[in-house]
Design a protein around this motif. Structure first.
Motif, PDB file in Angstrom:
ATOM      1  N   LYS A  67      39.816  32.536  25.845  1.00  0.00           N
ATOM      2  CA  LYS A  67      38.435  32.083  25.725  1.00  0.00           C
ATOM      3  C   LYS A  67      37.580  32.784  26.768  1.00  0.00           C
ATOM      4  CE  LYS A  67      35.600  27.876  25.474  1.00  0.00           C
ATOM      5  NZ  LYS A  67      35.607  26.395  25.587  1.00  0.00           N
ATOM      6  N   GLY A  68      36.597  33.559  26.295  1.00  0.00           N
ATOM      7  CA  GLY A  68      35.794  34.313  27.250  1.00  0.00           C
ATOM      8  C   GLY A  68      34.459  34.743  26.682  1.00  0.00           C
ATOM      9  N   VAL A  69      33.643  35.301  27.557  1.00  0.00           N
ATOM     10  CA  VAL A  69      32.315  35.778  27.194  1.00  0.00           C
ATOM     11  C   VAL A  69      32.046  37.073  27.948  1.00  0.00           C
ATOM     12  CG1 VAL A  69      31.130  34.476  29.017  1.00  0.00           C
ATOM     13  CG2 VAL A  69      29.884  35.100  26.940  1.00  0.00           C
ATOM     14  N   CYS A  70      31.327  37.989  27.313  1.00  0.00           N
ATOM     15  CA  CYS A  70      31.002  39.267  27.951  1.00  0.00           C
ATOM     16  C   CYS A  70      29.783  39.130  28.864  1.00  0.00           C
ATOM     17  CB  CYS A  70      30.684  40.330  26.904  1.00  0.00           C
ATOM     18  SG  CYS A  70      32.009  40.719  25.751  1.00  0.00           S
ATOM     19  N   VAL A  71      29.761  39.938  29.915  1.00  0.00           N
ATOM     20  CA  VAL A  71      28.598  40.027  30.787  1.00  0.00           C
ATOM     21  C   VAL A  71      28.309  41.497  31.068  1.00  0.00           C
ATOM     22  CG1 VAL A  71      28.732  37.769  31.906  1.00  0.00           C
ATOM     23  CG2 VAL A  71      30.129  39.643  32.785  1.00  0.00           C
ATOM     24  N   ILE A  72      27.047  41.773  31.397  1.00  0.00           N
ATOM     25  CA  ILE A  72      26.590  43.149  31.596  1.00  0.00           C
ATOM     26  C   ILE A  72      25.770  43.207  32.876  1.00  0.00           C
ATOM     27  CG2 ILE A  72      25.191  45.020  30.617  1.00  0.00           C
ATOM     28  CD1 ILE A  72      25.743  43.659  27.854  1.00  0.00           C
ATOM     29  N   GLY A  73      25.965  44.273  33.655  1.00  0.00           N
ATOM     30  CA  GLY A  73      25.210  44.415  34.893  1.00  0.00           C
ATOM     31  C   GLY A  73      25.467  45.752  35.549  1.00  0.00           C
ATOM     32  N   GLU A  74      25.401  45.775  36.886  1.00  0.00           N
ATOM     33  CA  GLU A  74      25.644  47.008  37.622  1.00  0.00           C
ATOM     34  C   GLU A  74      26.191  46.694  39.007  1.00  0.00           C
ATOM     35  OE1 GLU A  74      22.089  49.266  38.336  1.00  0.00           O
ATOM     36  OE2 GLU A  74      21.482  47.974  40.000  1.00  0.00           O
ATOM     37  N   PHE A  75      26.784  47.708  39.628  1.00  0.00           N
ATOM     38  CA  PHE A  75      27.269  47.592  40.995  1.00  0.00           C
ATOM     39  C   PHE A  75      26.549  48.627  41.846  1.00  0.00           C
ATOM     40  CE2 PHE A  75      30.042  48.985  44.464  1.00  0.00           C
ATOM     41  CZ  PHE A  75      30.279  47.776  45.099  1.00  0.00           C
ATOM     42  N   ALA A  76      26.104  48.202  43.038  1.00  0.00           N
ATOM     43  CA  ALA A  76      25.427  49.087  43.975  1.00  0.00           C
ATOM     44  C   ALA A  76      26.249  49.179  45.250  1.00  0.00           C
ATOM     45  CB  ALA A  76      24.020  48.573  44.285  1.00  0.00           C
ATOM     46  N   GLY A  77      26.747  50.370  45.570  1.00  0.00           N
ATOM     47  CA  GLY A  77      27.488  50.572  46.806  1.00  0.00           C
ATOM     48  C   GLY A  77      26.557  50.675  47.999  1.00  0.00           C
ATOM     49  N   ASN A  78      27.017  50.195  49.148  1.00  0.00           N
ATOM     50  CA  ASN A  78      26.184  50.255  50.350  1.00  0.00           C
ATOM     51  C   ASN A  78      26.620  51.326  51.340  1.00  0.00           C
ATOM     52  OD1 ASN A  78      28.485  49.229  51.569  1.00  0.00           O
ATOM     53  ND2 ASN A  78      27.692  47.143  51.765  1.00  0.00           N
ATOM     54  N   GLY A  79      27.649  52.101  50.984  1.00  0.00           N
ATOM     55  CA  GLY A  79      28.114  53.177  51.845  1.00  0.00           C
ATOM     56  C   GLY A  79      29.256  52.807  52.769  1.00  0.00           C
ATOM     57  N   ALA A  80      29.473  51.511  53.009  1.00  0.00           N
ATOM     58  CA  ALA A  80      30.523  51.103  53.943  1.00  0.00           C
ATOM     59  C   ALA A  80      31.909  51.435  53.418  1.00  0.00           C
ATOM     60  CB  ALA A  80      30.415  49.609  54.235  1.00  0.00           C
ATOM     61  N   GLY A  81      32.061  51.495  52.108  1.00  0.00           N
ATOM     62  CA  GLY A  81      33.381  51.762  51.535  1.00  0.00           C
ATOM     63  C   GLY A  81      33.784  53.223  51.583  1.00  0.00           C
ATOM     64  N   ALA A  82      32.825  54.122  51.851  1.00  0.00           N
ATOM     65  CA  ALA A  82      33.143  55.551  51.837  1.00  0.00           C
ATOM     66  C   ALA A  82      34.160  55.921  52.906  1.00  0.00           C
ATOM     67  CB  ALA A  82      31.871  56.367  52.005  1.00  0.00           C
ATOM     68  N   ALA A  83      34.231  55.157  53.989  1.00  0.00           N
ATOM     69  CA  ALA A  83      35.211  55.434  55.034  1.00  0.00           C
ATOM     70  C   ALA A  83      36.621  55.052  54.620  1.00  0.00           C
ATOM     71  CB  ALA A  83      34.827  54.684  56.312  1.00  0.00           C
ATOM     72  N   LEU A  84      36.745  54.224  53.596  1.00  0.00           N
ATOM     73  CA  LEU A  84      38.053  53.760  53.136  1.00  0.00           C
ATOM     74  C   LEU A  84      38.506  54.436  51.860  1.00  0.00           C
ATOM     75  CD1 LEU A  84      37.585  49.895  53.582  1.00  0.00           C
ATOM     76  CD2 LEU A  84      38.688  51.475  55.174  1.00  0.00           C
ATOM     77  N   SER A  85      37.555  54.766  50.976  1.00  0.00           N
ATOM     78  CA  SER A  85      37.891  55.290  49.663  1.00  0.00           C
ATOM     79  C   SER A  85      36.887  56.353  49.248  1.00  0.00           C
ATOM     80  CB  SER A  85      37.892  54.163  48.624  1.00  0.00           C
ATOM     81  OG  SER A  85      37.990  54.669  47.311  1.00  0.00           O
ATOM     82  N   LYS A  86      37.411  57.391  48.599  1.00  0.00           N
ATOM     83  CA  LYS A  86      36.529  58.445  48.090  1.00  0.00           C
ATOM     84  C   LYS A  86      35.968  58.112  46.715  1.00  0.00           C
ATOM     85  CE  LYS A  86      40.514  61.069  46.329  1.00  0.00           C
ATOM     86  NZ  LYS A  86      41.290  62.313  46.456  1.00  0.00           N
ATOM     87  N   ALA A  87      36.247  56.914  46.195  1.00  0.00           N
ATOM     88  CA  ALA A  87      35.698  56.517  44.902  1.00  0.00           C
ATOM     89  C   ALA A  87      34.175  56.562  44.954  1.00  0.00           C
ATOM     90  CB  ALA A  87      36.181  55.117  44.527  1.00  0.00           C
ATOM     91  N   ALA A  88      33.574  57.175  43.943  1.00  0.00           N
ATOM     92  CA  ALA A  88      32.140  57.454  43.983  1.00  0.00           C
ATOM     93  C   ALA A  88      31.283  56.206  44.039  1.00  0.00           C
ATOM     94  CB  ALA A  88      31.755  58.301  42.762  1.00  0.00           C
ATOM     95  N   LEU A  89      31.749  55.083  43.507  1.00  0.00           N
ATOM     96  CA  LEU A  89      30.901  53.894  43.490  1.00  0.00           C
ATOM     97  C   LEU A  89      30.704  53.295  44.872  1.00  0.00           C
ATOM     98  CD1 LEU A  89      32.801  50.810  42.003  1.00  0.00           C
ATOM     99  CD2 LEU A  89      33.915  52.758  43.051  1.00  0.00           C
ATOM    100  N   PHE A  90      31.462  53.729  45.885  1.00  0.00           N
ATOM    101  CA  PHE A  90      31.304  53.184  47.229  1.00  0.00           C
ATOM    102  C   PHE A  90      30.347  53.996  48.095  1.00  0.00           C
ATOM    103  CE2 PHE A  90      35.853  51.651  46.458  1.00  0.00           C
ATOM    104  CZ  PHE A  90      35.408  50.443  45.962  1.00  0.00           C
ATOM    105  N   ALA A  91      29.831  55.095  47.580  1.00  0.00           N
ATOM    106  CA  ALA A  91      28.887  55.905  48.353  1.00  0.00           C
ATOM    107  C   ALA A  91      27.573  55.161  48.535  1.00  0.00           C
ATOM    108  CB  ALA A  91      28.643  57.237  47.639  1.00  0.00           C
ATOM    109  N   ALA A  92      26.895  55.458  49.631  1.00  0.00           N
ATOM    110  CA  ALA A  92      25.601  54.827  49.886  1.00  0.00           C
ATOM    111  C   ALA A  92      24.629  55.184  48.769  1.00  0.00           C
ATOM    112  CB  ALA A  92      25.055  55.285  51.229  1.00  0.00           C
ATOM    113  N   GLY A  93      23.977  54.186  48.210  1.00  0.00           N
ATOM    114  CA  GLY A  93      23.005  54.399  47.149  1.00  0.00           C
ATOM    115  C   GLY A  93      23.595  54.531  45.767  1.00  0.00           C
TER     116      GLY A  93
END
Length: 364
Positions: A67-93
């Motif tokens: 039993k579930g429902v879909c949701v839609i949105g976005e994620f905004a990285g703040n740059g703090a994750g770039a020191a831990l992971s090279k995944a693009a979504l963690f870059a500032a902006g």
């Protein structure tokens, strides 16, 4: 070019025999890998069979979290994750689109929301290069079992008996006596408050993963989505009196009033912290970083929504995030794929939420 000489009868027989042997070897290897020649072997099919046996076969629906429902949105990285992971979504902006799903535990698609079960948030982030990160999270920070074998045993031990429609108490007691980690999970779920809404719950990765930075350094982590909405406790004593779809209706109503937000917080493992055992919590004093904001903007029925054909496979990971050695991850990935294959070949009935006029009105 000279014409090749015709094969003799003996040569044709040898060639056909060789082809048959190769085909037979491939079939044998496939059968062995599928577990057909070793019935006791744990396979994705056995896990999905156990889920169906536990909550019944409901064609066209997911075998877990039905039993579930879909949701839609976005994620905004703040740059703090770039020191831990090279995944693009963690870059500032960085801003990436997200498709997600809220669900309740269990494999019964029309189960009432008034049950003491965990609530789940699943997300699929699409990065600029087209790669994806998919994650399925629960509002409980630990899992009841540590291995796929124990997951199967737990499903079989708690399977309702045909005569009573309830699990056999002796079988459940025997399983729990041998699995203190499952007892700890059940105690946690019983003793801790349930969130009153999907919107004010915190959702945990439960399993550990590895973040890999640009230099190739890997760190074992877990994460959680922590809501901006203040926590409120659901009154367990009144659950039976609530509307069957009250959690989903509440979510849709809140989203119609405005976006809902969560902060993505990562926890770094310390010395001795288990990366391969989802039943063991990490100490509360571990280093944590906030990596960005998840904003969900609207809900839509799963029947024809963007999450309908998504499996939230925990091994669909972008560069910069990798699996840990937790054995549950590979089992989850394989079982999700098997579940999807089965439901994709079945008729697609309308969900309970699609049949609820008041809920349909809130997601228009």
């Amino acid at each position: 070019m000279p014409t090749p000489e015709p094969l003799s009868a003996g040569q044709r027989t040898l060639r056909l025999t060789a082809i048959a042997l190769i085909a037979g070897a491939l079939a044998l290897a496939f059968a062995a890998s599928a577990g057909w020649l070793t019935p006791a072997r744990l396979t994705p099919g056995r896990i999905v069979d156990a889920l169906q046996g536990h909550d019944g076969l409901h064609p066209g629906f997911r075998r877990a979290h039905a039993k579930g429902v879909c949701v839609i949105g976005e994620f905004a990285g703040n740059g703090a994750g770039a020191a831990l992971s090279k995944a693009a979504l963690f870059a500032a902006g960085a801003r990436v689109p997200v498709v997600g799903r809220f669900s309740t535990g269990g494999g019964i698609p029309d189960a009432p929301d008034g049950r003491v079960v965990f609530h789940s948030m699943a997300l699929s982030f699409t990065l600029p290069d087209g790669s994806q990160w998919r994650t399925g999270m629960n509002h409980v920070p630990i899992f009841p079992v540590a291995t796929p074998q124990d997951f199967l045993a737990f499903q079989l031990a708690t399977r309702p008996a045909p005569a009573t429609g309830k699990p056999d108490p002796a079988r459940v007691a025997a399983y729990l006596a041998a699995h203190p980690e499952t007892r700890a999970f059940m105690a946690w779920l019983r003793e801790h408050p349930l969130p009153s809404s999907f919107a004010n719950g915190t959702y945990y990765s439960v399993n550990a993963f590895r973040f890999i930075d640009a230099a190739g350094t890997a760190r074992t982590v877990r994460w959680r989505m922590q809501p901006e909405a203040p926590f409120a406790e659901l009154d367990k004593a009144t659950l039976a009196q609530r509307d069957a779809d009250f959690l989903f209706a509440d979510l849709a109503t809140r989203l119609r009033a405005g976006p809902l937000r969560w902060q993505l917080i990562v926890t770094l493992a310390g010395p001795g912290d288990a990366g391969n055992d989802a039943t063991r919590p990490w100490p509360a004093d571990r280093r944590e970083l906030t990596l960005g904001t998840l904003t969900l903007e609207r809900a839509t029925l799963e029947d024809d929504g963007p999450c309908r054909d998504l499996t939230f496979d925990p091994l669909i990971l972008p560069a910069g995030i990798a699996a840990s050695d937790d054995p549950l991850l590979a089992a989850r990935s394989a079982a999700y794929a098997r579940s999807f294959t089965r439901r994709a070949g079945e008729p697609a009935p309308r969900s309970a939420l699609a049949r609820d006029p008041s809920f349909r009105e809130t997601v228009r």
